[in-house]
Design a protein around this motif. Structure first.
Motif, mmCIF file in Angstrom:
data_model
loop_
_atom_site.group_PDB
_atom_site.id
_atom_site.type_symbol
_atom_site.label_atom_id
_atom_site.label_comp_id
_atom_site.label_asym_id
_atom_site.label_seq_id
_atom_site.Cartn_x
_atom_site.Cartn_y
_atom_site.Cartn_z
ATOM 1 N N LEU A 43 -8.317 2.423 -8.309
ATOM 2 C CA LEU A 43 -8.514 2.906 -9.676
ATOM 3 C C LEU A 43 -8.779 1.703 -10.583
ATOM 4 N N GLU A 44 -9.619 1.886 -11.583
ATOM 5 C CA GLU A 44 -9.901 0.780 -12.514
ATOM 6 C C GLU A 44 -8.619 0.383 -13.248
ATOM 7 N N THR A 45 -7.861 1.393 -13.656
ATOM 8 C CA THR A 45 -6.578 1.122 -14.301
ATOM 9 C C THR A 45 -5.478 1.706 -13.419
ATOM 10 N N PRO A 46 -4.653 0.840 -12.860
ATOM 11 C CA PRO A 46 -3.595 1.350 -11.977
ATOM 12 C C PRO A 46 -2.626 2.245 -12.739
ATOM 13 N N ARG A 47 -2.025 3.201 -12.023
ATOM 14 C CA ARG A 47 -0.990 4.040 -12.634
ATOM 15 C C ARG A 47 0.276 3.207 -12.828
ATOM 16 N N VAL A 48 0.985 3.481 -13.925
ATOM 17 C CA VAL A 48 2.254 2.799 -14.164
ATOM 18 C C VAL A 48 3.287 3.305 -13.165
ATOM 19 N N LYS A 49 3.202 4.603 -12.839
ATOM 20 C CA LYS A 49 4.152 5.189 -11.890
ATOM 21 C C LYS A 49 3.414 6.042 -10.876
ATOM 22 N N VAL A 50 3.572 5.712 -9.627
ATOM 23 C CA VAL A 50 3.112 6.593 -8.560
ATOM 24 C C VAL A 50 4.390 7.136 -7.938
ATOM 25 N N SER A 51 4.476 8.474 -7.769
ATOM 26 C CA SER A 51 5.766 9.001 -7.318
ATOM 27 C C SER A 51 5.993 8.767 -5.825
ATOM 28 N N LYS A 52 7.264 8.748 -5.486
ATOM 29 C CA LYS A 52 7.698 8.504 -4.121
ATOM 30 C C LYS A 52 7.090 9.550 -3.180
ATOM 31 N N GLY A 53 6.619 9.117 -2.045
ATOM 32 C CA GLY A 53 6.034 10.030 -1.066
ATOM 33 C C GLY A 53 4.517 10.134 -1.162
ATOM 34 N N SER A 54 3.948 9.644 -2.278
ATOM 35 C CA SER A 54 2.496 9.743 -2.456
ATOM 36 C C SER A 54 1.755 9.036 -1.322
ATOM 37 N N VAL A 55 0.655 9.660 -0.926
ATOM 38 C CA VAL A 55 -0.168 9.105 0.138
ATOM 39 C C VAL A 55 -1.490 8.688 -0.487
ATOM 40 N N GLY A 56 -1.885 7.442 -0.292
ATOM 41 C CA GLY A 56 -3.064 6.932 -0.970
ATOM 42 C C GLY A 56 -4.094 6.362 -0.012
ATOM 43 N N ILE A 57 -5.316 6.212 -0.515
ATOM 44 C CA ILE A 57 -6.355 5.510 0.246
ATOM 45 C C ILE A 57 -7.076 4.527 -0.678
ATOM 46 N N THR A 58 -7.518 3.423 -0.114
ATOM 47 C CA THR A 58 -8.378 2.493 -0.839
ATOM 48 C C THR A 58 -9.053 1.595 0.178
ATOM 49 N N GLU A 59 -10.312 1.267 -0.074
ATOM 50 C CA GLU A 59 -11.100 0.472 0.879
ATOM 51 C C GLU A 59 -10.936 1.041 2.289
ATOM 52 N N GLN A 60 -10.577 0.195 3.262
ATOM 53 C CA GLN A 60 -10.501 0.721 4.624
ATOM 54 C C GLN A 60 -9.102 1.217 4.999
ATOM 55 N N PHE A 61 -8.201 1.286 3.989
ATOM 56 C CA PHE A 61 -6.792 1.536 4.304
ATOM 57 C C PHE A 61 -6.206 2.812 3.703
ATOM 58 N N ALA A 62 -5.152 3.286 4.398
ATOM 59 C CA ALA A 62 -4.314 4.375 3.883
ATOM 60 C C ALA A 62 -2.910 3.809 3.729
ATOM 61 N N ASN A 63 -2.134 4.371 2.793
ATOM 62 C CA ASN A 63 -0.743 3.912 2.666
ATOM 63 C C ASN A 63 0.164 5.064 2.264
ATOM 64 N N ILE A 64 1.444 4.780 2.192
ATOM 65 C CA ILE A 64 2.437 5.755 1.723
ATOM 66 C C ILE A 64 3.377 5.034 0.765
ATOM 67 N N TYR A 65 3.535 5.591 -0.446
ATOM 68 C CA TYR A 65 4.472 4.987 -1.409
ATOM 69 C C TYR A 65 5.891 5.405 -1.029
ATOM 70 N N THR A 66 6.659 4.460 -0.524
ATOM 71 C CA THR A 66 8.013 4.762 -0.059
ATOM 72 C C THR A 66 9.020 4.831 -1.209
ATOM 73 N N PHE A 67 8.644 4.310 -2.352
ATOM 74 C CA PHE A 67 9.462 4.380 -3.565
ATOM 75 C C PHE A 67 8.517 4.605 -4.733
ATOM 76 N N GLU A 68 9.038 5.107 -5.836
ATOM 77 C CA GLU A 68 8.224 5.167 -7.044
ATOM 78 C C GLU A 68 7.853 3.746 -7.416
ATOM 79 N N SER A 69 6.586 3.556 -7.751
ATOM 80 C CA SER A 69 6.111 2.189 -7.973
ATOM 81 C C SER A 69 4.825 2.245 -8.788
ATOM 82 N N PRO A 70 4.491 1.159 -9.485
ATOM 83 C CA PRO A 70 3.160 1.096 -10.067
ATOM 84 C C PRO A 70 2.148 1.027 -8.930
ATOM 85 N N GLY A 71 0.926 1.496 -9.141
ATOM 86 C CA GLY A 71 -0.034 1.409 -8.043
ATOM 87 C C GLY A 71 -1.410 1.890 -8.399
ATOM 88 N N GLY A 72 -2.411 1.351 -7.723
ATOM 89 C CA GLY A 72 -3.802 1.674 -8.049
ATOM 90 C C GLY A 72 -4.569 2.381 -6.943
#
Lengths: 317, 228
Positions: free
Chosen positions: B155-184
């Motif tokens: 994202l051009e502007t990262p979120r201040v809070k991504v909630s716990k459990g969120s599953v994301g993708i960017t470039e060639q990768f996937a991830n899982i937010y294990t805790f609430e955290s800022p994130g793009g």
């Protein structure tokens, strides 16, 4: 018999249990945590005859107001801190750092604030009644690990104290003056050559201001913009305390104890180990300057730091 | 193989395995990491305090009061890497609900990739991923590689809070937010599964470097009733 504890009447801004930090867990994303100013943490413990590995209570800026219940404790506070002891008969004694005091049941300890610094430490003889998680008492608020469920203290909570039977408490104190020096020594980082010649020079020549966006994770600086001529992102890789990383906006960030374990911003420098306590104690609004040293110089400066720490620890014992 | 060894500050050593991000290089990093974990546990090298493997680097932190850069460097250069005793890559299945209330960025992705949500989801679910590294926040896995057709910038502007459990993708990768955290990262769903369990003192992290991961879709009802 009831347990001895400190009741929190005012939590302060950032009051947590800390020790010398948590090791061997970077690879699963658990950062080091631990006291931001390790020497002051160790001195606080030594002043109350604890081992340096015992937990202390770390506070920042405004400290906590604590009321002792069910017993007597021997405590000491280190750092550059203003505090009062409010006796149960309402007599107020002005406290001095780097010496021990007795607090009795229903007495209050009012840690008003740190002065020209950020962090202070409270230790009690025998130690606090905490459990270790992964071999450390340190609170990691990001992963909620450590005493108090890995959280900062809030009002009404209790900090229990281990029973301590030694009644022959001796007076212990040292003369210690916290070093105040705005020159931060660094080694070149692994991405130093990502920055233009002009920016490389400015990094070591210009002053950088510590902004309000500063906490246990890191310290955001403002000053001459550092121009990246290669790439503003690197493939994410490991980070350590002291790394000076530069995001795309060109403003450097010094990583401190609660930093993320991996990241993708280029590293222009790394603060030497000998200066880490001192950096953490610089409050927002301070102007700092970076000075380059060689690895050998950094290693020798750390030896000096250690021997000075030991000199003070020995002066207490 | 390590291509270059240098110092990162005065208390860490920086092992460079290359600039590419692929399974071959990363497996080398993980092999070194596993072997060095054994060596550290057995105290064959004194003073190591942390090992941080990533896509193509390995950082070894040490206690400067006990050892120093040239000491550790010599020992690393002379190491004969063997397979770790406890190295065992496993397969992990992760349930994920991709309803719109969890998959916040499908609209953005559909526009950027010119693909309908169903197609993005199909390409995302139809794959076994490899865990390159774990970290940033406790237990967060960095998984690869996404299908070429669903790779997208942050994202051009990262979120201040991504909630716990969120599953994301960017470039060639996937991830899982294990805790609430800022994130793009582009958020496409959420998992009810606990990835980081501090109660499991000896093994708090579900997905470790070298593990294989498969995502499978669950309904919102299954998500809400998830019981571990």
């Amino acid at each position: 018999m009831s347990e001895v504890y400190l009741e929190i009447l005012r939590p302060g801004i950032n009051t947590t249990a800390q020790d010398c930090g948590r090791k061997h867990l970077y690879h699963i994303g658990i950062t080091v945590s631990g006291a931001m100013d390790l020497r002051n943490h160790m001195l606080a413990n030594a002043l109350v005859t604890n081992k340096t590995e015992e937990a202390s209570i770390e506070f920042a800026y405004q400290g906590p107001l604590l009321k002792l219940k069910n017993g007597m404790i021997n405590f000491a506070i280190t750092g550059d801190v203003a505090f009062n002891i409010v006796r149960k008969n309402s007599m107020v004694e002005e406290g001095k750092c780097y010496q021990n005091y007795i607090l009795e049941s229903d007495d209050q300890l009012d840690i008003i604030s740190t002065k020209k610094s950020v962090y202070g430490y409270l230790s009690v003889s025998g130690g606090f009644k905490f459990e270790k998680t992964w071999n450390s008492f340190s609170v990691n608020t990001k992963a909620n690990v450590g005493p108090n469920n890995g959280k900062k203290y809030s009002i009404g909570e209790k900090i229990f104290i281990k029973s301590y039977e030694n009644l022959k408490i001796k007076e212990r104190k040292i003369n210690y003056i916290n070093p105040v020096n705005n020159l931060i020594r660094v080694l070149k980082g692994t991405n130093f050559n990502y920055f233009s010649n002009d920016s490389q020079n400015k990094f070591f020549k210009d002053e950088y201001l510590i902004t309000n966006l500063t906490d246990r994770m890191g310290m955001r600086l403002k000053g001459s913009i550092l121009e990246n001529i290669k790439s503003t992102n690197i493939k994410s890789e490991g980070l350590i305390k002291g790394v000076v990383q530069v995001p795309a906006d060109g403003n450097p960030i010094i990583l401190l104890n609660d930093h993320g374990t991996i990241g993708g911003y280029p590293k222009i420098g790394v603060v030497i180990s000998a200066d880490l306590d001192r950096v953490a104690q610089l409050p927002p609004g301070t102007s700092i300057k970076f000075k380059e040293v060689t690895l050998v110089e950094a290693e020798n400066l750390f030896k000096n730091y250690l021997s000075e720490t030991n000199k003070y620890l020995n002066a207490i014992n | 193989m390590i291509k270059n060894i240098s110092n990162l500050g005065d208390a860490a050593i920086y092992c460079d395995f290359g600039t590419e991000v692929n399974e071959t290089i990363n497996s080398e990093v993980i092999k070194y990491f596993n072997y060095l974990s054994d060596v550290t546990e057995e105290r064959k090298i004194e003073g190591i305090t942390n090992l941080t493997p990533s896509y193509n680097k390995l950082i070894i932190s040490f206690d400067l009061g006990i050892t120093n850069y040239s000491n550790i460097k010599k020992k690393i250069e002379n190491l004969k890497i063997e397979d770790s005793k406890k190295q065992s890559s496993k397969k992990v299945k992760i349930p994920v609900c991709c309803d719109d209330k969890y998959g916040l960025d499908f609209k953005r992705l559909s526009e950027k990739l010119s693909l309908p949500k169903e197609e993005i989801l199909k390409l995302y679910l139809d794959k076994e991923y490899f865990c390159y590294m774990t970290g940033f926040i406790a237990g967060m896995p960095f998984l690869g590689d996404l299908d070429q057709n669903i790779r997208c910038d942050r994202l051009e502007t990262p979120r201040v809070k991504v909630s716990k459990g969120s599953v994301g993708i960017t470039e060639q990768f996937a991830n899982i937010y294990t805790f609430e955290s800022p994130g793009g990262w582009n958020i496409i769903g959420s998992t009810p599964k606990k990835i980081f369990k501090k109660e499991n003192i000896n093994d708090p992290v579900l997905i470790k470097p070298g593990d294989k991961v498969i995502f499978y879709e669950i309904t919102n009802e299954e998500y809400l009733n998830w019981n571990e």
